[in-house]
Design an enzyme around this catalytic site. Structure first.
Site, mmCIF file in Angstrom:
data_model
loop_
_atom_site.group_PDB
_atom_site.id
_atom_site.type_symbol
_atom_site.label_atom_id
_atom_site.label_comp_id
_atom_site.label_asym_id
_atom_site.label_seq_id
_atom_site.Cartn_x
_atom_site.Cartn_y
_atom_site.Cartn_z
ATOM 1 N N ASP A 153 16.394 13.451 10.445
ATOM 2 C CA ASP A 153 15.398 12.533 10.995
ATOM 3 C C ASP A 153 14.014 13.100 10.754
ATOM 4 O O ASP A 153 13.858 14.229 10.305
ATOM 5 C CB ASP A 153 15.628 12.353 12.499
ATOM 6 C CG ASP A 153 15.592 13.692 13.237
ATOM 7 O OD1 ASP A 153 14.483 14.116 13.627
ATOM 8 O OD2 ASP A 153 16.646 14.329 13.382
ATOM 9 N N ASP A 195 11.787 13.495 13.251
ATOM 10 C CA ASP A 195 11.349 13.859 14.595
ATOM 11 C C ASP A 195 10.707 12.672 15.304
ATOM 12 O O ASP A 195 11.405 11.698 15.589
ATOM 13 C CB ASP A 195 10.422 15.071 14.541
ATOM 14 C CG ASP A 195 10.331 15.797 15.875
ATOM 15 O OD1 ASP A 195 11.351 15.818 16.589
ATOM 16 O OD2 ASP A 195 9.270 16.352 16.200
#
Length: 298
Positions: free
Chosen positions: A218, A220
């Site tokens: 991801d 974040d």
């Protein structure tokens, strides 16, 4: 060097993180739950044959991902692997990417860390043991030899990766705020994790090498315009990437020299004293343990 299963030597340990709790396809030789002077490990340690080598495998979050990052008994895990004869540890972990170049579905061969965790016991040499206080040289916390073997495995498979990266380690289990994420970037971090401290330094205190194969799941808090991280997104990407992660770990193990020996950063006599500590019985170990709690972390 300790031997197991008919004289097999265990030189390499594998610690896996979220979403990778087994080694599919590996030939299991034995499963054990060792007692340690520091309480119970995260779970059983499996001795398995991987590419003709005997490895010791441990899932850091325990069965069913039951241990959150701040409750993992890191000292017990590393002590137990060392007691089996392990010389070097290859870790896998899910991480968030904090800047361009560290996008989701990219591997990172971590070479530096910034510790922002709190409350974790991060040394064997805390003054309460016979060795007293010892100071570890930690300028390069990840083993260059183990990292090189991981890089060769990634290159051979044509997988996207960054050959180096600085990981900032937060306590978890919550994810970052936007302000925190921006602050970590300003401090030089490339990726973010909840578990990559104190494993490397504890390994070094026991004169074991340590490398981390990080997989970016991801961005974040969404610095690239994507949605902020969720547990569902982490596990979804990890599930898809699991075959690649396991293949890279297997390839790195298969090419590692049988004579691999980690840099000896700590006085071997001090390490011997730590490893020779008496081990309490199972009931005493249970009393030293941690109550597992369901968690999702990277």
């Amino acid at each position: 060097m300790k031997q197991h299963e008919g004289g097999r030597q265990v030189r390499i340990g594998i610690i896996t993180g979220s979403g990778t709790e087994r080694l599919p396809g590996a030939q299991v030789l034995a499963t054990m739950t060792p007692d340690t002077p520091y309480g119970p490990t995260s779970g059983p340690i499996t001795l398995a044959e991987v590419s003709g080598r005997t490895v010791a495998f441990l899932a850091r979050h325990g069965a069913g991902h039951s241990l959150p990052p701040q409750q993992i008994n890191y000292r017990a895990n590393l002590w137990a692997l060392k007691s089996l004869g392990v010389e070097g540890i290859i870790s896998s972990s899910a991480v968030g990417g904090l800047r361009p170049g560290y996008a989701p579905e990219t591997f990172v061969l971590t070479n530096q860390l910034i510790d922002r965790s709190t409350g974790r016991i991060d040394t064997y040499f805390d003054g309460s043991r016979p060795t007293g206080v010892r100071h570890l040289p930690a300028s390069d916390p990840f083993c260059s030899t183990l990292r090189r073997h991981l890089q060769q495995a990634l290159t051979a498979r044509g997988l996207p990766f960054q050959a180096q990266g600085t990981v900032v380690v937060i306590n978890g289990p919550r994810f970052s705020t936007r302000a925190e994420s921006a602050w970590y970037v300003s401090g030089g971090a490339d990726i973010i994790s909840m578990t990559q401290y104190p494993e490397p330094v504890l390994a070094a205190e026991l004169n074991m090498g340590f490398a981390n194969l990080a997989y970016v799941t991801d961005s974040d808090t969404g610095h690239d315009g994507s949605a902020p991280v969720t547990a569902e997104a982490v596990f979804g990407r990890l599930k898809a990437a699991q075959p690649h992660i396991l293949a890279v770990l297997e390839a790195a193990v298969s090419t590692l020299d049988e004579g691999y020996r980690a840099p000896q950063l700590m006085d071997p006599e001090a390490v011997r004293i730590i490893m020779d500590q008496p081990v309490p019985g199972p009931s005493a170990n249970a009393a030293l343990g941690f109550e597992p709690a369901p968690a999702v972390s990277r």
